[in-house]
Design a protein around this motif. Structure first.
Motif, PDB file in Angstrom:
ATOM      1  N   ILE A   1      80.426 -23.070  23.381  1.00  0.00           N
ATOM      2  CA  ILE A   1      79.171 -23.400  22.698  1.00  0.00           C
ATOM      3  C   ILE A   1      78.221 -22.202  22.727  1.00  0.00           C
ATOM      4  N   GLU A   2      78.077 -21.587  23.915  1.00  0.00           N
ATOM      5  CA  GLU A   2      77.172 -20.446  24.027  1.00  0.00           C
ATOM      6  C   GLU A   2      77.621 -19.297  23.138  1.00  0.00           C
TER       7      GLU A   2
ATOM      8  N   ALA B   1      76.091 -34.932  22.631  1.00  0.00           N
ATOM      9  CA  ALA B   1      77.168 -34.808  23.611  1.00  0.00           C
ATOM     10  C   ALA B   1      76.640 -34.534  25.009  1.00  0.00           C
ATOM     11  N   GLY B   2      75.320 -34.495  25.149  1.00  0.00           N
ATOM     12  CA  GLY B   2      74.721 -34.295  26.464  1.00  0.00           C
ATOM     13  C   GLY B   2      74.489 -32.848  26.838  1.00  0.00           C
ATOM     14  N   VAL B   3      74.584 -31.940  25.867  1.00  0.00           N
ATOM     15  CA  VAL B   3      74.361 -30.526  26.138  1.00  0.00           C
ATOM     16  C   VAL B   3      72.861 -30.258  26.148  1.00  0.00           C
ATOM     17  N   SER B   4      72.356 -29.689  27.229  1.00  0.00           N
ATOM     18  CA  SER B   4      70.934 -29.389  27.331  1.00  0.00           C
ATOM     19  C   SER B   4      70.579 -28.214  26.434  1.00  0.00           C
ATOM     20  N   ALA B   5      69.342 -28.245  25.940  1.00  0.00           N
ATOM     21  CA  ALA B   5      68.890 -27.137  25.087  1.00  0.00           C
ATOM     22  C   ALA B   5      68.868 -25.827  25.854  1.00  0.00           C
ATOM     23  N   TRP B   6      68.657 -25.893  27.163  1.00  0.00           N
ATOM     24  CA  TRP B   6      68.632 -24.662  27.954  1.00  0.00           C
ATOM     25  C   TRP B   6      69.982 -23.945  27.924  1.00  0.00           C
ATOM     26  N   ARG B   7      71.034 -24.687  27.683  1.00  0.00           N
ATOM     27  CA  ARG B   7      72.376 -24.105  27.739  1.00  0.00           C
ATOM     28  C   ARG B   7      72.628 -23.119  26.610  1.00  0.00           C
TER      29      ARG B   7
ATOM     30  N   VAL C   1      69.795 -21.968  24.584  1.00  0.00           N
ATOM     31  CA  VAL C   1      68.582 -21.180  24.362  1.00  0.00           C
ATOM     32  C   VAL C   1      68.535 -19.980  25.311  1.00  0.00           C
ATOM     33  N   LEU C   2      68.855 -20.205  26.591  1.00  0.00           N
ATOM     34  CA  LEU C   2      68.780 -19.116  27.554  1.00  0.00           C
ATOM     35  C   LEU C   2      69.776 -17.992  27.275  1.00  0.00           C
TER      36      LEU C   2
ATOM     37  N   MET D   1      60.115 -14.061  22.177  1.00  0.00           N
ATOM     38  CA  MET D   1      60.126 -14.436  20.762  1.00  0.00           C
ATOM     39  C   MET D   1      61.357 -15.274  20.424  1.00  0.00           C
ATOM     40  N   SER D   2      62.489 -14.975  21.045  1.00  0.00           N
ATOM     41  CA  SER D   2      63.701 -15.762  20.804  1.00  0.00           C
ATOM     42  C   SER D   2      63.540 -17.185  21.329  1.00  0.00           C
ATOM     43  N   ILE D   3      62.987 -17.318  22.536  1.00  0.00           N
ATOM     44  CA  ILE D   3      62.791 -18.661  23.100  1.00  0.00           C
ATOM     45  C   ILE D   3      61.786 -19.451  22.276  1.00  0.00           C
ATOM     46  N   LEU D   4      60.722 -18.802  21.829  1.00  0.00           N
ATOM     47  CA  LEU D   4      59.707 -19.485  21.042  1.00  0.00           C
ATOM     48  C   LEU D   4      60.272 -19.960  19.707  1.00  0.00           C
TER      49      LEU D   4
END
Length: 376
Positions: free
Chosen positions: A17-18, A106-112, A114-115, A302-305
């Motif tokens: 996914i990443e 599917a239960g994947v966190s956005a942090w997975r 985005v980071l 900027m990417s996280i925002l």
């Protein structure tokens, strides 16, 4: 050792996914970079044609060469917008294809996802500062010198404007005044050297005055022609030619010091030392150094925002508002960054604060929005 490696491996290993999200982000960044670079090069081509091209008859190929020297520095300054709009476009595409919805279901966190995107932006920021930035700074310095040479050739050999230069170290200070300058031969004409010595207590005492018909700087020394020197309390002595050691680089006879934008990241600490040793203010160079150090953080913020905006608007289903918010955010970042730079250059606030305040505010806003979107 085995347990520590097994615990650290999941954090260092990128899953499918990443990797997929990173590929989509890279494609969008390439498109955003191509669009912004094309606009910048078009503007620079027109500006050079109307500016330098109006003074000197330049061919289209020569204008393209000057544009290739000038544009990289401007493009690098606009890279935060590339990460903003590129990451935004990548996550919008994932939203439109309902891929983010499937990941979240599917239960994947956005942090997975985005980071890793922010981490890639951070790495690209380091590469930009340490490798691409010095190349662009060198190209900008070449462009400035070439433009000065062409403008000087068009305006004539001599410039009637007086030139003042100051240089020196802990033991000696030299103030140089030239009545005019000959750009074609890189000489100062009608030049006077006022030499001062510094004692151990920091007190400055006048030592000698030297008047010369011309002076040129080469290989770390001034070469004076038809000079007359007089030390304090002594008779004047005439020299057909005289050499004086100098701490300036060759091109600084006319420019004092290279512009902060034309100084690479690796050369800035030494440049700051030379500027301060010569008695000038190093605020602009210190501000430039801090801005370069803060660049990776700005790219990541900027990417996280951008990702946080797309995630929030995915639930609202309003892509038009997202586009407007992105444009407003881009102009808001530009205004805050320029205002902070102006305050830092004017020494209203310290250079480090002027450089780090915009990326820190952007990062705080990005994490706040992402926490609110992800965790409620």
């Amino acid at each position: 050792m085995t347990s520590r490696t097994s615990l650290a491996a999941p954090w260092l290993r990128l899953g499918r996914i990443e990797r997929y999200v990173l590929v989509q982000q890279a494609r969008s960044l390439a498109v955003a970079l191509a669009v912004i670079a094309a606009l910048i090069m078009l503007i620079d081509f027109v500006e050079i044609s109307r500016g330098v091209g109006s003074d000197v008859d330049l061919s289209g190929l020569r204008i393209l060469g000057l544009m290739a020297l000038k544009s990289p520095q401007v493009i690098l300054q606009l890279l935060p917008f590339v990460f903003l709009f590129g990451t935004l476009a990548a996550f919008v595409g994932l939203n439109r294809r309902s891929e983010l919805i499937a990941m979240r279901a599917a239960g994947v966190s956005a942090w997975r996802f985005v980071l890793p995107a922010a981490g890639a932006a951070l790495i690209l920021g380091v590469v930009t500062v340490t490798a691409l930035g010095p190349l662009a700074a060198s190209a900008d310095g070449l462009f400035q010198r070439e433009r000065t040479r062409l403008s000087g050739a068009a305006a004539g050999a001599d410039s009637s404007q007086a030139v003042w230069i100051r240089e020196g170290d802990d033991t000696r200070q030299i103030v140089i005044r030239a009545a005019r300058q000959d750009r074609a031969s890189a000489r100062l004409l009608g030049v006077t050297f006022f030499i001062y010595t510094n004692d151990g207590r920091g007190r400055r005492t006048f030592s000698e005055r030297i008047d010369a018909a011309s002076a040129s700087l080469a290989n770390g020394s001034w070469r004076l022609v038809d000079a007359v020197g007089a030390q304090a309390g002594q008779r004047a002595v005439r020299y057909s030619s005289l050499s004086l050691p100098s701490s300036l680089a060759d091109e600084e006879a006319f420019e004092r010091f290279a512009r902060p934008q034309s100084t690479s990241f690796w050369s800035l600490p030494a440049q700051i030392g030379r500027v301060e040793a010569a008695g000038f203010s190093s605020t602009a160079y210190r501000l430039r150094l801090q801005q370069l150090l803060a660049t990776p953080l700005m790219f990541a913020a900027m990417s996280i925002l951008a990702a946080a905006f797309s995630l929030r608007l995915m639930r609202l289903g309003d892509l038009a508002r997202m586009s407007v918010a992105a444009v407003v955010l881009g102009f808001g970042f530009f205004f805050v960054n320029q205002a902070a730079s102006a305050f830092g250059s004017a020494e209203v606030i310290p250079p480090w604060l002027a450089a780090w305040l915009p990326p820190l505010l952007t990062a705080l806003a990005a994490f706040t929005l992402l926490f609110y979107t992800e965790d409620g």
